[in-house]
Write an enzyme that holds these catalytic residues in place. Structure first.
Site, PDB file in Angstrom:
ATOM      1  CG  ASP A   1      -1.982  -0.971   1.224  1.00 16.00           C
ATOM      2  OD1 ASP A   1      -1.924  -1.882   0.372  1.00 16.00           O
ATOM      3  OD2 ASP A   1      -2.902  -0.873   2.059  1.00 16.00           O
TER       4      ASP A   1
ATOM      5  CG  HIS B   1       2.483   0.170   4.349  1.00 14.19           C
ATOM      6  ND1 HIS B   1       2.208  -0.676   5.383  1.00 14.19           N
ATOM      7  CD2 HIS B   1       1.352   0.880   4.125  1.00 14.19           C
ATOM      8  CE1 HIS B   1       0.961  -0.486   5.781  1.00 14.19           C
ATOM      9  NE2 HIS B   1       0.415   0.448   5.041  1.00 14.19           N
TER      10      HIS B   1
HETATM   11 NI    NI Z   1      -2.472   3.224   3.392  1.00 15.68          NI
END
Ligand code: NI
Length: 497
Positions: free
Chosen positions: A309, A449
Site C-alpha cells: 500500500d 507498505h
Molecule cells: Ni495506506
C-alpha cells in the site's frame, strides 16, 4: 539510477491512449526531459525522474487514533530535496505536538497529511503543488503551496521572481484581485439562503479582505498553478473570504499574463494537456466484478497474496527487482497522486504481471469526506492508473481500511482488506516485519507498505521461507481467479462468502 535514454520528440500511441512526451538531446553525457510532467514511455526500463518519499506514522488500520502521512519529492537535485524534506519534517513536528494534546478518552484523533503534484519538470525549472491537510475531528482543512525551483541557479523562487519586474507582478496581482471579486460574487449569488440585500452586504464587507488578500505581496501568492489555458491561484481559508467558504480557487486566462513572465520561465505555460478521452474507459454499471481465470489454482495449492500500500515510492523499483528475480506476482494499492509522479513505476508494475489497485487519491480517511469527494478520490485514482496501464482497476482498499455503508455503495468496486498486518510502519526492522509476514496462512492476504525501506528489505526472506513451506505467491487476480466479487462488498481473504 536514472537510465539515460535519448530520443527525439515523438508521439507514442498505446492502444487508444495517446501519451505525449518529449525528450531532447542535451549534452553528450546527460539527457533531461525538456518537458514538464513525468515522462511516460513505452519502455518498462524507464525510471521516473522524480520519485516519492513518505513519512508514515500510525499505520493503515483504524486501530490507531492519530495518523500522519507526508510525502515529499526526491529529485536529482539535493538542494530541492533538502527544502522539501524540511517542509515535511516541520509538519511532522506540528503533528507530534498536536497528538500530545489528544487524551486517551478523546473520540477523535489527529490526522495530518501532505502530498505533492509535479507541476513542472524542465531543464530550468522544477515546480510542485503541495497539499497539506489537517483533521482534528470529522472534517479536513486543506492548505496549498507551490514551490518553484530555478535549477540553474539552485534556488527556491518566490512568486515575484517569476515575473519580469515588480511592476509585472503588480499587474498580475491586480488582474487576480478583479477575478477574485468575480469568483466570490458568483459563489455568493448561488447561495439560495441569502436575500439579494444579504448578498450585496456580504460582497461589500469582503472588499477590503479581498484587496488585502490579493495585493501584490509574496505572502499572498503561496499557490499559483500555471496551465496552458489558465493560471490558477489558490487562496487558503480565510485569506479572501470567510473560513466557511474554504480555500478559494481563482482563474485568469494564461494569454493575459504570458508576457509578464520572464523568458526562462515561459515553459510553465507549455504544460502538457491531460489525455481527456481516457476518462471514459468503458464504465459499465455492474454490481459484480468478474475476475478472469488463471494458471494457478488456489483450490489445489496453498496461495498467499502480497499486497503493498501507499506507493509508488523511492523504494518501489527495488521491490520490483526482487519480485522479478523471485518470479513473484503481487498487488499494489497505489495512491492516485503518487501514481501521477511515478507513472513509469506503475507501468512497470503492470508490465511485470502485478496488479495495480486503488488506495485513494491522497490517503484521506474517506469517512470524513462528502459523497462527492469520496467518488472523486476513487475515480481520479482509477483514471490516473488507467491512463498509464490501459487496464481497468478492479480493487479498492480505502486508507486505514476505513469505510461505511455510503462508501461501500458508491465505490462500485470490491473492497479488499487483509489477513495479516505486520505493523511494518511501527517496527522498521526487516527481521521483525518478515517474521510477522511469514505467519501467513493459505488463501491469506498480507498487508505491507512499499514506502518503507525495511519492508522491502524483509521481502526476500518472506518469499524464501513461504516458498519453502509450499506457498504460491499470487496477485489478487490469481487469488480470486474465476470468482465473481460483489462491488461494495468487503473481502479480507480468498473466502468470498
Ligand atoms: Ni495506506
Amino acid at each position: 539510477m536514472q537510465k539515460k535514454v535519448s530520443m527525439k520528440k515523438s508521439i507514442l500511441i498505446i492502444s487508444s491512449i495517446a501519451l505525449f512526451f518529449a525528450c531532447k538531446q542535451t549534452s553528450k553525457n546527460e539527457t533531461k526531459p525538456t518537458h514538464n510532467i513525468p515522462v511516460v514511455t513505452h519502455s518498462s526500463q524507464m525510471v521516473d525522474d522524480i520519485q516519492v518519499n513518505t513519512i508514515q506514522i500510525g499505520g493503515d488500520s483504524t486501530k490507531e487514533k492519530n495518523n500522519f502521512q507526508a510525502s515529499y519529492p526526491q529529485t536529482k537535485h539535493e538542494f530541492i530535496n533538502a527544502i522539501e524534506k524540511q517542509d515535511a519534517l516541520k509538519l511532522q513536528q506540528e503533528f507530534e505536538e498536536e497528538i500530545k494534546k489528544v487524551t486517551k478518552d478523546a473520540v477523535a484523533g489527529v490526522t495530518f497529511g501532505k502530498h505533492f503534484e509535479v507541476l513542472e519538470n524542465s531543464k530550468n525549472l522544477i515546480g510542485f503543488l503541495n497539499e497539506t491537510y489537517r483533521s482534528f475531528g470529522n472534517t479536513f482543512s486543506d492548505e496549498y503551496q507551490t514551490n518553484y525551483y530555478d535549477v540553474t541557479n539552485k534556488k527556491l523562487l518566490t512568486i515575484n521572481n517569476l515575473f519580469t519586474s515588480e511592476k509585472a507582478f503588480s499587474t498580475f496581482a491586480s488582474k487576480i484581485t478583479l477575478a477574485t471579486k468575480e469568483t466570490l460574487k458568483k459563489i455568493i449569488e448561488k447561495d439560495a439562503s441569502l436575500t439579494q440585500t444579504d448578498k450585496q452586504n456580504m460582497l461589500n464587507s469582503l472588499v477590503e479582505q479581498i484587496n488585502n488578500g490579493t495585493a501584490a505581496a509574496v505572502k499572498n501568492y503561496n499557490a499559483v498553478v500555471f496551465k496552458p489555458e489558465v493560471v490558477e491561484v489558490i487562496f487558503n481559508k480565510y485569506q479572501v473570504a470567510p473560513g466557511s467558504m474554504g480555500s478559494i480557487k481563482v482563474q485568469i486566462a494564461s494569454k493575459d499574463i504570458t508576457e509578464l513572465l520572464k523568458e526562462e520561465y515561459q515553459t510553465l505555460f507549455r504544460l502538457e494537456k491531460k489525455p481527456e478521452e481516457v476518462k471514459n474507459l468503458p464504465k459499465k454499471e455492474t454490481t459484480t466484478t468478474q475476475i478472469p481465470t488463471s494458471d494457478v489454482n488456489c483450490d489445489e495449492v496453498p496461495c498467499v497474496a502480497l499486497t503493498f500500500d501507499d506507493g509508488p515510492s523511492v523504494h518501489t523499483n527495488r521491490l520490483l527487482d526482487i519480485l522479478k528475480e523471485e518470479e513473484v506476482k503481487a498487488t499494489f494499492f497505489v495512491l492516485g497522486k503518487s501514481s501521477k509522479v511515478q507513472p513509469n513505476t506503475i507501468l512497470r508494475q503492470q508490465k511485470e504481471g502485478h496488479v495495480v489497485a486503488n488506495h485513494s487519491w491522497n490517503h484521506k480517511d474517506l469517512r470524513k469526506l462528502s459523497t462527492n469527494e469520496v467518488v472523486e478520490q476513487i475515480n481520479n485514482t482509477n483514471q490516473a492508473i488507467e491512463e498509464v496501464t490501459n487496464t481497468k482497476v478492479k480493487y479498492l482498499r480505502p486508507p486505514y481500511g476505513a469505510f461505511n455503508t455510503e462508501i461501500k455503495s458508491v465505490s462500485k468496486m470490491p473492497i479488499i482488506l487483509w489477513t495479516i498486518d505486520p505493523l511494518d510502519w511501527k517496527d522498521r526492522n526487516a527481521e521483525t516485519v518478515a517474521e510477522r509476514m511469514m505467519k501467513a496462512k493459505a488463501n491469506g492476504i498480507i498487508l505491507a507498505h512499499d514506502i518503507h525501506k525495511s519492508t522491502v528489505d524483509a521481502v526476500p526472506n518472506v518469499i524464501k521461507t513461504l516458498k519453502e513451506k509450499g506457498f504460491y505467491f499470487v496477485s489478487l487476480d490469481e487469488l480470486y481467479a474465476g470468482k465473481k466479487l460483489e462491488n461494495g462488498k468487503v473481502y479480507n481473504s480468498r473466502k468470498t462468502n
